[in-house]
Scaffold this active site. Structure first.
Site, short mmCIF file in Angstrom:
data_model
loop_
_atom_site.label_atom_id
_atom_site.label_comp_id
_atom_site.label_asym_id
_atom_site.label_seq_id
_atom_site.Cartn_x
_atom_site.Cartn_y
_atom_site.Cartn_z
N CYS A 118 0.82 -1.21 0.00
CA CYS A 118 0.00 0.00 0.00
C CYS A 118 0.86 1.27 0.00
CB CYS A 118 -1.00 -0.03 1.15
SG CYS A 118 -2.35 1.16 0.96
N HIS A 218 -3.58 -5.06 0.80
CA HIS A 218 -3.02 -5.44 2.09
C HIS A 218 -3.03 -6.96 2.26
CE1 HIS A 218 -2.60 -1.50 4.16
NE2 HIS A 218 -3.46 -1.14 3.23
N GLU A 220 -1.53 -8.70 4.38
CA GLU A 220 -1.56 -9.07 5.81
C GLU A 220 -2.98 -9.18 6.34
OE1 GLU A 220 -2.07 -4.65 6.05
OE2 GLU A 220 -1.00 -6.06 4.74
#
Length: 244
Positions: A118, A218, A220
């Site tokens: 990002c 993202h 994660e």
């Protein structure tokens, strides 16, 4: 030798943090913090997560102790760094910019594998000579990439055939997005290798040099899919094998 095998040495992966005020227990104080989902992602992928505060840590002796780097999400890049106008949306953090631009430069010089997430993707593009869209909804006409406060929006992303990101993540990705900026002019040396339906660049990579993938989403945020992080761990292992 670095390995992601549970019985062998594991690669050390640097994670830049925020310097922000936080409240916990009896304390209300300035902290070096990061979403724990980054820590979990690195650990699941077989790496050792190491948190890097944005205070003078971008030095060669630090990078020499790292095997890989994840440029984490967060505040907007200061538009002065790419000659853009001030943006009334979002916020910037000068300490992160100062630390992480140098950290990225040193990591590339040391040939560390880098995953840029990002803000990280945007930092890479600016560091290599590109520019950013100040507020993406003004360009695409919707807020489908922005997510709500503290949440992510699923965005359908198509990767480029033959690209590294396609080999790792597949031809189609349901990306977890939370961004109001994006790449405008692509930096020299980068190739756009994934796009959303509205044309927004969602991933970049290099065609030469050390491992570098940047994603606007993202990874994660999806605990069921660590393929991008595992690719970094594998690249770190191969780098150490060549150096041995």
């Amino acid at each position: 030798m670095v390995s992601n095998d549970s019985d062998g040495p594991r690669p050390v992966i640097g994670l830049p943090t925020y310097a922000e005020r936080a409240v916990f227990g009896a304390w209300d104080t300035r902290c070096a913090i990061l979403h724990h989902s980054y820590v979990d992602m690195v650990a699941r992928a077989g790496g050792i997560p190491v948190l890097l505060p944005p205070t003078g840590v971008a030095r060669p002796e630090l990078v020499a102790r790292l095997d890989g780097l994840v440029l984490t999400g967060g505040a907007d890049i200061d538009p002065a760094r790419y000659g853009g106008p001030a943006v009334p949306h979002g916020y910037t953090r000068a300490d992160r910019d100062e630390s992480e631009f140098e950290l990225f430069r040193l990591a590339r010089a040391a040939r560390l594998p880098v995953l840029a997430v990002c803000r990280g993707l945007q930092l890479v593009n600016v560091a290599l000579g590109g520019t950013l869209v100040g507020h993406l909804p003004d360009v695409v006409g919707h807020e489908g990439h922005s997510g709500g406060p503290g949440s992510f929006t699923p965005v359908a992303v198509t990767t480029a055939a033959g690209s590294r990101v396609a080999a790792v993540a597949g031809a189609k990705v349901t990306a977890h997005c939370h961004h109001h900026q994006a790449i405008d002019r692509l930096a020299p040396g980068l190739t756009a290798t994934a796009h959303a339906a509205d044309g927004t660049i969602e991933a970049v990579e290099t065609t030469s040099g050390p491992f570098l993938i940047g994603v606007q989403w993202h990874p994660e945020a999806d605990s069921a899919d660590d393929r991008l992080m595992r690719a970094v761990v594998t690249a770190a292992a191969r780098r150490e094998e060549r150096a041995a």
